[in-house]
Design an enzyme around this catalytic site. Sequence first.
Site, mmCIF file in Angstrom:
data_model
loop_
_atom_site.group_PDB
_atom_site.id
_atom_site.type_symbol
_atom_site.label_atom_id
_atom_site.label_comp_id
_atom_site.label_asym_id
_atom_site.label_seq_id
_atom_site.Cartn_x
_atom_site.Cartn_y
_atom_site.Cartn_z
ATOM 1 N N LYS A 44 0.736 -1.171 -0.044
ATOM 2 C CA LYS A 44 -0.010 -0.134 -0.010
ATOM 3 C C LYS A 44 0.777 1.134 0.048
ATOM 4 C CE LYS A 44 -4.373 0.992 0.207
ATOM 5 N NZ LYS A 44 -5.454 0.088 -0.230
HETATM 6 P P1 NAD Z 1 -13.167 7.899 -3.065
HETATM 7 O O1 NAD Z 1 -12.208 8.680 -2.813
HETATM 8 O O2 NAD Z 1 -13.642 7.642 -4.377
HETATM 9 O O3 NAD Z 1 -14.553 8.124 -2.302
HETATM 10 C C1 NAD Z 1 -14.548 8.205 -1.007
HETATM 11 C C2 NAD Z 1 -15.902 8.902 -0.555
HETATM 12 O O4 NAD Z 1 -15.848 8.947 0.968
HETATM 13 C C3 NAD Z 1 -16.368 10.043 -1.014
HETATM 14 O O5 NAD Z 1 -17.661 9.921 -1.520
HETATM 15 C C4 NAD Z 1 -16.170 10.943 0.035
HETATM 16 O O6 NAD Z 1 -16.926 12.068 0.010
HETATM 17 C C5 NAD Z 1 -16.426 10.161 1.144
HETATM 18 N N1 NAD Z 1 -15.970 10.716 2.590
HETATM 19 C C6 NAD Z 1 -14.679 11.313 2.690
HETATM 20 N N2 NAD Z 1 -14.653 11.563 3.962
HETATM 21 C C7 NAD Z 1 -15.793 11.117 4.446
HETATM 22 C C8 NAD Z 1 -16.195 11.200 5.850
HETATM 23 N N3 NAD Z 1 -15.426 11.763 6.707
HETATM 24 N N4 NAD Z 1 -17.585 10.759 6.062
HETATM 25 C C9 NAD Z 1 -18.202 10.324 5.105
HETATM 26 N N5 NAD Z 1 -17.767 10.173 3.807
HETATM 27 C C10 NAD Z 1 -16.706 10.794 3.549
HETATM 28 O O7 NAD Z 1 -12.554 6.438 -2.514
HETATM 29 P P2 NAD Z 1 -13.084 4.994 -2.908
HETATM 30 O O8 NAD Z 1 -12.205 4.511 -3.998
HETATM 31 O O9 NAD Z 1 -14.361 4.742 -3.159
HETATM 32 O O10 NAD Z 1 -12.660 4.282 -1.799
HETATM 33 C C11 NAD Z 1 -13.232 4.172 -0.478
HETATM 34 C C12 NAD Z 1 -12.955 2.966 0.487
HETATM 35 O O11 NAD Z 1 -13.109 1.842 -0.269
HETATM 36 C C13 NAD Z 1 -11.813 3.192 0.900
HETATM 37 O O12 NAD Z 1 -11.740 2.803 2.423
HETATM 38 C C14 NAD Z 1 -10.829 2.320 0.229
HETATM 39 O O13 NAD Z 1 -9.393 1.952 0.933
HETATM 40 C C15 NAD Z 1 -11.455 1.266 0.019
HETATM 41 N N6 NAD Z 1 -11.283 0.435 -1.236
HETATM 42 C C16 NAD Z 1 -11.405 1.317 -2.383
HETATM 43 C C17 NAD Z 1 -11.195 0.133 -3.475
HETATM 44 C C18 NAD Z 1 -11.086 0.838 -5.044
HETATM 45 O O14 NAD Z 1 -11.017 0.146 -5.977
HETATM 46 N N7 NAD Z 1 -11.363 2.190 -5.365
HETATM 47 C C19 NAD Z 1 -10.948 -1.092 -3.511
HETATM 48 C C20 NAD Z 1 -10.829 -1.780 -2.245
HETATM 49 C C21 NAD Z 1 -11.273 -1.065 -1.117
#
Ligand code: NAD
Length: 411
Positions: free
Chosen positions: A102
Site C-alpha cells: 500500500k
Molecule cells: P473515493 O475517494 O472515490 O470516495 C470516498 C468517498 O468517501 C467520497 O464520497 C467522500 O466524499 C467520502 N468521504 C470522505 N470523507 C468522509 C467522511 N468523513 N464521512 C463520510 N464520507 C466521507 O474512494 P473509494 O475508492 O470509493 O474508496 C472508499 C473506501 O474503499 C476506502 O476505504 C478504500 O480503501 C476502499 N477500497 C477502495 C477500492 C477501489 O477500488 N477504489 C478497493 C478496495 C477498497
Amino acid sequence: MKAFDSTQLYFNRAADQIDLTENMRRLLLIPKREVQVQVAIERDNGEIATFVGYRVQHDDARGPMKGGLRYHPDVDMDEVRSLAALMTWKTAVVDLPYGGAKGGLAIDPAQFSTRELELITRRFVDGIHDVIGPDMDIPAPDMGTNAEVMAWFMNQYAKYHGYSPACVTGKPVEMHGLPGREEATGRGVGILTYKMLTRMGRKPAQTRVAIQGFGNVGSHTAKFLHEAGFRLVAVSDYSGGYYRPEGLDVPAVLRYALDHKGTLAGYTGAQQISNSELLGLDVDVLIPAALGGVITHANAESVRAKIIIEAANAPVYPDADDILAARGVMILPDILANAGGVTASYFEWVQNRQHYRWDINRVRQELEHVMTRAFERVWELSVERKVSLRTAAYIVGIGRVGQATVLGGIS
Ligand code: NAD
C-alpha cells in the site's frame, strides 16, 4: 488503537484458531520493506510544497505485491502499514497470485490543481520507481486517486523503465486499462451482499440498505444493489447523509453526483442527516464505503443494522467488532467484501502482459466467479469452525500465505 494494531489483532485471533507458531506469526506480520520519500513540487502560485510519500511492501510469498495508492490527509506510515497487511490477506483470500502492499500521501487532493496533482504523482514515482514494477509491486487507485493518476504514474515509470503498462492498474480504458475495473470494487460488494443475504434467506425487496461514502466504491455499490432490487434508503459523503425512508431515487442521486464533480452537497431529494446519524439508522444492511475506523466502541451500541458489509478498508475496529458480535451482528469483512477491485486489477495486469483484451461481459463473469468462490470457502469455514466470517477469512488468507512461505523455504 492504531490502525496496524487493529489488523494485528484480527490476525492473531485467526492465528490462535490454527495454532500458528510465534516464529511464523513474526514472519508473516513484519513488513518486507517500508519506503518513505520526499515529494517536492512548485505550486501554481510559485511556492515550494513538500510532502512525504509512503510505500509499504508487506509480503511477496505468493507473488508480486499489490495495493492501492491513497491521497488523503489522514495518511501516515501506521495506516499504510496496516492497509498493506490487509492487502496480503485479501489477495490470498480471493486466491490471486499476489502479495500485499500500500502507499499514499497525506494530502487533500481537492486543495490542488490538476497540474499540481500530476506533479505530485510524478515526483512520487521518481522516489519509488526502483522498488516497484510489474514483477515486484503494482500500485492501483484508492481513496483520492483515480484512473488519471494511474495514467501519470505509468507514464512517469516508463521514463525510467520503458513501456510497461503492467506497472500499475486502474488505468483509463483508453490507456491499457480494463473495461469494468472502475466499477469492480462496488460490483464485488454488491455481488457478495446479494450472496450473503440469499444465504440468510432474505429477499432484496425487503432489505433496507444505507451506504456511507459515495465515491468510486459507494456509488457503484449503490447502482448494483438498486438494479438487484434492494431498497436503498440512505447514502452519504463528506458533505453529510441523505435519507429517504421509503427509498431513494438512486438513478437521480447517481446523476446528481455525476453533475456535481462527484459530490452530493446540495442534493434536495432526501432529508439531510449527519454521517454519524447514518451509521445508526434503522436499516437491515449498513455498508461503510468511505474511511476506516468509523465504527468504534464509542458508537457500536448505536448501530442498528443486523448486517455490516465492509466495503471500506478497516471501517470496524476490534473493540466495536466484539460489541457487534455479542449482539449477533454479522460482518462481511473488508478482506473479502472489497476484493473485487484487486481482482479486476489482476485481470488488467494479466491482459497488459498478454497484450490481449477481454470485453466487459467477460470481466464481469470472471469477477463474479472469483468473488463467489472466495465467499463460499469463507462461509463454509465459518460454519465448520463456528467462527466469525472475519476470522474465517483471515484463516483462509493466513493459511495460504503461510503455506507459500513454507514451500518457498525460509532458511
Ligand atoms: P473515493 O475517494 O472515490 O470516495 C470516498 C468517498 O468517501 C467520497 O464520497 C467522500 O466524499 C467520502 N468521504 C470522505 N470523507 C468522509 C467522511 N468523513 N464521512 C463520510 N464520507 C466521507 O474512494 P473509494 O475508492 O470509493 O474508496 C472508499 C473506501 O474503499 C476506502 O476505504 C478504500 O480503501 C476502499 N477500497 C477502495 C477500492 C477501489 O477500488 N477504489 C478497493 C478496495 C477498497
